[in-house]
Write an enzyme that holds these catalytic residues in place. Structure first.
Site, PDB file in Angstrom:
ATOM      1  N   GLU A 274       0.793  -1.096   0.050  1.00 50.11           N
ATOM      2  CA  GLU A 274       0.083  -0.040   0.130  1.00 50.11           C
ATOM      3  C   GLU A 274       0.883   1.100   0.120  1.00 50.11           C
ATOM      4  O   GLU A 274       0.612   2.084   0.765  1.00 50.11           O
ATOM      5  CB  GLU A 274      -0.857   0.168   1.202  1.00 50.11           C
ATOM      6  CG  GLU A 274      -1.964  -1.245   1.386  1.00 50.11           C
ATOM      7  CD  GLU A 274      -2.715  -1.359   2.496  1.00 50.11           C
ATOM      8  OE1 GLU A 274      -2.872  -0.148   3.188  1.00 50.11           O
ATOM      9  OE2 GLU A 274      -3.232  -2.370   2.766  1.00 50.11           O
TER      10      GLU A 274
HETATM   11  C1  XIL Z   1      -8.196   2.716   3.575  1.00 47.68           C
HETATM   12  C2  XIL Z   1      -8.761   3.247   2.626  1.00 47.68           C
HETATM   13  O1  XIL Z   1      -7.679   3.719   1.813  1.00 47.68           O
HETATM   14  C3  XIL Z   1      -9.784   4.336   3.091  1.00 47.68           C
HETATM   15  O2  XIL Z   1     -10.376   4.857   1.668  1.00 47.68           O
HETATM   16  C4  XIL Z   1     -10.740   3.883   4.007  1.00 47.68           C
HETATM   17  O3  XIL Z   1     -11.452   4.986   4.422  1.00 47.68           O
HETATM   18  C5  XIL Z   1     -10.174   3.270   5.182  1.00 47.68           C
HETATM   19  O4  XIL Z   1      -9.250   2.067   4.742  1.00 47.68           O
HETATM   20  N1  XIL Z   1      -4.600   0.040   5.808  1.00 47.68           N
HETATM   21  C6  XIL Z   1      -5.270  -0.930   4.936  1.00 47.68           C
HETATM   22  C7  XIL Z   1      -6.120  -0.419   3.966  1.00 47.68           C
HETATM   23  O5  XIL Z   1      -5.027  -1.956   4.766  1.00 47.68           O
HETATM   24  O6  XIL Z   1      -7.423  -1.031   3.533  1.00 47.68           O
HETATM   25  C8  XIL Z   1      -6.671   0.950   4.483  1.00 47.68           C
HETATM   26  O7  XIL Z   1      -7.465   1.652   3.458  1.00 47.68           O
HETATM   27  C9  XIL Z   1      -5.374   1.775   4.703  1.00 47.68           C
HETATM   28  C10 XIL Z   1      -4.613   1.218   5.916  1.00 47.68           C
END
Ligand code: XIL
Length: 362
Positions: A274
């Protein structure tokens, strides 16, 4: 990938030949291939020898957003759409609209899909949480959920985060808000069986455990290693480990590099899952993204990608950025409105960070 590169080369050679023919009449000039810039060196997807992913939002999959994705990325992940609360609206009520949309987009554009995430403490739907099931009922229902979701996309979603964020940074299990923790005496064994259910539903899908701060927090890494060892002893399947990589331009490089090396010593596939890099590290309301900041930012991207490249080739699963362009990133609400963490600007133009990423690739 190779085929694509060859095709692009042939297309370039062919069109260069055509131009040469048109210009010179009867005696076509054969262009020296050395003079044609190799396209793969200018495009992260073409240059990388592993997956280049992006988190996407189904509702935006058109226009410039879609073009940027299909040009520069080889795989997509639903930013939210494949989380449990988004799909599982009631015990027998599944909403597939957004997830199907993304899977179809990927198929049309010859991209892979990484599924995120089957189990995340933060995305158990309220109807499930409020039911307070005993452990046996809880597991039967989750087994059905995993079989239904992974089974539906068998052969279409090539990898899954089976579990996300089950540990605290110090290596203890997450307690707060985690229905698994409060239901099972041995949560790790439950997660192991969930990996088994996913494997049975699609034997070809690669199965990952995903978390944040993994390369920074040795306690969390230790807990992950213990879990992997236990899975191996008990015969539970696992293929890879993801570190989300929501870091900052100021995050200590040596710590990242050493942590990544340590993580790779598990021998599993590694996913930078991510990636975004915060530049406005002090949450400055007057922050300006000046060229000097952009250069620093590009350097950080280059370093992170270089570190990823330093792990054994066969363990490099993918680097996924958490979004496409600065136009929309979760960090403007979660961190600070003045944040510019990604590879493309709000007009979908390549940023210096893109060049940094490219330079980091081998
Ligand atoms: C985040 C999304 O980007 C947002 O849009 C949502 O409101 C919350 O979740 N770790 C993760 C992701 O594994 O699923 C998260 O994504 C960010 C942190």
């Amino acid at each position: 990938m190779k085929n694509n590169i060859i095709k692009i080369w042939l297309a370039l050679l062919f069109s260069a030949g055509m131009v040469a023919c048109a210009d010179s009449g009867e005696n076509p000039i054969v262009e020296d291939p050395e003079e044609i810039p190799e396209p793969s060196l200018e495009n992260i997807k073409l240059k990388a020898k592993f997956g280049i992913g992006s988190a996407v939002t189904n509702s935006e999959l058109n226009g410039q957003y879609a073009n940027t994705l299909s040009t520069h990325f080889s795989q997509i992940t639903g930013e939210n759409e494949m989380k449990m609360a988004h799909i599982w609206k009631g015990e027998n009520n599944y909403d597939w609209v957004a997830a199907d949309g993304m899977v179809n987009f990927a198929a049309t554009n010859n991209m892979d899909v990484h599924g995120h995430a089957l189990l995340w403490y933060n995305s158990f739907p309220n109807w499930f949480r409020n039911a307070n099931y005993d452990s046996a009922t809880f597991e039967t229902k989750i087994k059905t959920y995993i079989e239904t979701v992974v089974g539906r996309y068998k052969g279409k979603i090539s990898s899954w985060d089976v579990a996300n964020e089950i540990f605290n940074d110090n290596g203890t299990l997450r307690r707060d808000g985690c229905p698994v923790f409060k239901t099972f005496n041995d949560p790790i064994a439950f997660y192991g069986r969930c990996f088994e259910y996913a494997r049975a539903a699609d034997p070809d899908a690669k199965l990952f455990y995903n978390d944040y701060n993994v390369v920074l927090a040795s306690g969390k890494r230790g807990a992950m290693r213990q879990m992997v060892n236990r899975f191996r002893e008990n015969g539970f399947p696992i293929d890879g480990l993801g570190d989300q990589f929501h870091y900052m331009v100021s995050t200590n490089r040596t710590t990242i590099k050493n942590g990544l090396t340590d993580l790779a010593s598990t021998g599993l596939l590694i996913h930078m899952s991510e990636l975004d890099i915060r530049i406005n590290v002090n949450k400055d309301d007057n922050f300006v993204y000046l060229p000097s900041e952009q250069a620093k930012h590009a350097e950080a991207y280059k370093d992170f990608v270089t570190f990823f490249e330093s792990i054994p080739q066969e363990q490099k699963f993918a680097i996924t950025t958490w979004g496409v362009s600065d136009k929309r990133t979760w960090l403007t609400s979660w961190w600070h409105p003045k944040e510019y963490p990604l590879l493309f600007d709000e007009n979908f133009q390549k940023k210096k960070t893109y060049e940094g990423f490219l330079e980091g690739l081998q």
